[in-house]
Design a protein around this motif. Sequence first.
Motif, PDB file in Angstrom:
ATOM      1  N   HIS A 118      -9.901  -3.846   2.331  1.00  0.00           N
ATOM      2  CA  HIS A 118     -10.671  -2.874   3.098  1.00  0.00           C
ATOM      3  C   HIS A 118     -12.166  -3.082   2.865  1.00  0.00           C
ATOM      4  O   HIS A 118     -12.910  -2.138   2.615  1.00  0.00           O
ATOM      5  N   PRO A 167     -10.966   4.763  -3.178  1.00  0.00           N
ATOM      6  CA  PRO A 167     -11.150   5.130  -1.767  1.00  0.00           C
ATOM      7  C   PRO A 167      -9.824   5.548  -1.140  1.00  0.00           C
ATOM      8  O   PRO A 167      -8.763   5.058  -1.524  1.00  0.00           O
ATOM      9  N   GLN A 168      -9.877   6.451  -0.186  1.00  0.00           N
ATOM     10  CA  GLN A 168      -8.676   7.020   0.407  1.00  0.00           C
ATOM     11  C   GLN A 168      -8.351   6.351   1.743  1.00  0.00           C
ATOM     12  O   GLN A 168      -8.157   7.009   2.763  1.00  0.00           O
ATOM     13  N   CYS A 169      -8.290   5.035   1.735  1.00  0.00           N
ATOM     14  CA  CYS A 169      -8.012   4.290   2.966  1.00  0.00           C
ATOM     15  C   CYS A 169      -6.557   3.846   3.053  1.00  0.00           C
ATOM     16  O   CYS A 169      -6.195   3.078   3.937  1.00  0.00           O
ATOM     17  N   SER A 170      -5.711   4.337   2.154  1.00  0.00           N
ATOM     18  CA  SER A 170      -4.283   4.031   2.187  1.00  0.00           C
ATOM     19  C   SER A 170      -3.529   5.164   1.510  1.00  0.00           C
ATOM     20  O   SER A 170      -4.031   5.786   0.566  1.00  0.00           O
ATOM     21  N   LYS A 171      -2.310   5.419   1.984  1.00  0.00           N
ATOM     22  CA  LYS A 171      -1.456   6.416   1.354  1.00  0.00           C
ATOM     23  C   LYS A 171      -1.101   6.028  -0.080  1.00  0.00           C
ATOM     24  O   LYS A 171      -0.702   6.882  -0.873  1.00  0.00           O
ATOM     25  N   ASP A 188       3.704  -0.131   0.968  1.00  0.00           N
ATOM     26  CA  ASP A 188       3.369  -1.078   2.027  1.00  0.00           C
ATOM     27  C   ASP A 188       4.449  -2.106   2.317  1.00  0.00           C
ATOM     28  O   ASP A 188       4.193  -3.082   3.029  1.00  0.00           O
ATOM     29  N   GLU A 230     -14.391  -3.515   4.851  1.00  0.00           N
ATOM     30  CA  GLU A 230     -15.237  -2.813   5.811  1.00  0.00           C
ATOM     31  C   GLU A 230     -15.793  -1.522   5.213  1.00  0.00           C
ATOM     32  O   GLU A 230     -16.731  -0.923   5.757  1.00  0.00           O
ATOM     33  N   GLU A 231     -15.213  -1.090   4.071  1.00  0.00           N
ATOM     34  CA  GLU A 231     -15.715   0.113   3.404  1.00  0.00           C
ATOM     35  C   GLU A 231     -17.021  -0.153   2.636  1.00  0.00           C
ATOM     36  O   GLU A 231     -17.682   0.793   2.203  1.00  0.00           O
ATOM     37  N   TYR A 249     -13.824  -0.865  -4.224  1.00  0.00           N
ATOM     38  CA  TYR A 249     -13.487  -1.309  -2.876  1.00  0.00           C
ATOM     39  C   TYR A 249     -12.251  -2.198  -2.944  1.00  0.00           C
ATOM     40  O   TYR A 249     -12.241  -3.214  -3.643  1.00  0.00           O
ATOM     41  N   ASN A 250     -11.220  -1.791  -2.229  1.00  0.00           N
ATOM     42  CA  ASN A 250     -10.044  -2.645  -2.139  1.00  0.00           C
ATOM     43  C   ASN A 250     -10.382  -3.869  -1.290  1.00  0.00           C
ATOM     44  O   ASN A 250     -11.036  -3.754  -0.249  1.00  0.00           O
ATOM     45  N   THR A 254      -9.085  -4.991  -6.351  1.00  0.00           N
ATOM     46  CA  THR A 254     -10.365  -4.370  -6.025  1.00  0.00           C
ATOM     47  C   THR A 254     -11.539  -5.158  -6.577  1.00  0.00           C
ATOM     48  O   THR A 254     -11.421  -5.912  -7.538  1.00  0.00           O
TER      49      THR A 254
END
Length: 279
Positions: free
Chosen positions: A138, A53-57, A20, A140-141, A134-135, A124
């Motif tokens: 993120h 969670p897979q919300c970031s590479k 990032d 919203e997850e 949950y990060n 997290t």
Amino acid sequence: MNKIQNFSYHTHNNALGVFDGRSSALEMLQQAENLGWSEIGVTNHLIWHPHMPQCSKMFFQDFDKLVDTMQRSLEVLREAASQVNIKVLSGFEVDFFPSALWRRQFEKLLKVLDVDYYIGSTHTIRTADESRIYNIFHLEELPSGTIAEDMDELIKNYWLNVIESAQSGYFAFIAHLDYCAIFNLGVEPKWDDYKWRLIEALAKAKQPFELNTSGFERIKSPHPAPWILKELKERNVPVVISDDAHSTTMLGRYFNEAEDLLSSLNYTCLLYTSDAADE
């Protein structure tokens, strides 16, 4: 104290299009050299968990893919380091989890990755069994309808995570102790008991931690909060200033303010170059 600290051990770049940072490894090293720094440590994120969670590479569930990516990022760094005349240390900012499963896998990494040091980190909130993670970038997850009691459980485990990372013995220093504050999480007085437990855990282990200057930009206060910093000073816990730089413009950002704060507290137990990369 030094005026002004001429190194940072907590920096990021955009290697492999995965991480990032907003500047390349070479750009970051060249800027550190331009600033006249003595050295720089590069610590992209190392974030693995089977329930991540897979919300970031940057977030990995596949351990073998994680290892391959971390090794390739080190190759990028070493190529960049060959092009500058400044000491470059390699490391990772590791999201810690206390479960036996996570620890087993991380200890495998310690044998595989050839780096100078690791930083302990928590980004997290999670359930106690680590089945839901949950990060904090993120949120919203989070499931719709999450109630206050559920959030309290998740936030409690944030603080327990930081406490156990300080007790683990894995890390050269612990990053941004109260990072959750940038999202106004864990800031109410009811969380003070956990913060005191963290202070005592750091003191008992003599675990170094960072004064992270990114908070000056986001919440007008560093991480940790000045009252926590004062208590850690009273317990003689080693501290190092970090910029948490994600671009060349952030290198050394707010170091002067951080040094002024440490001076105002007469904080003399400082983690310097010869100590920070020791394992």
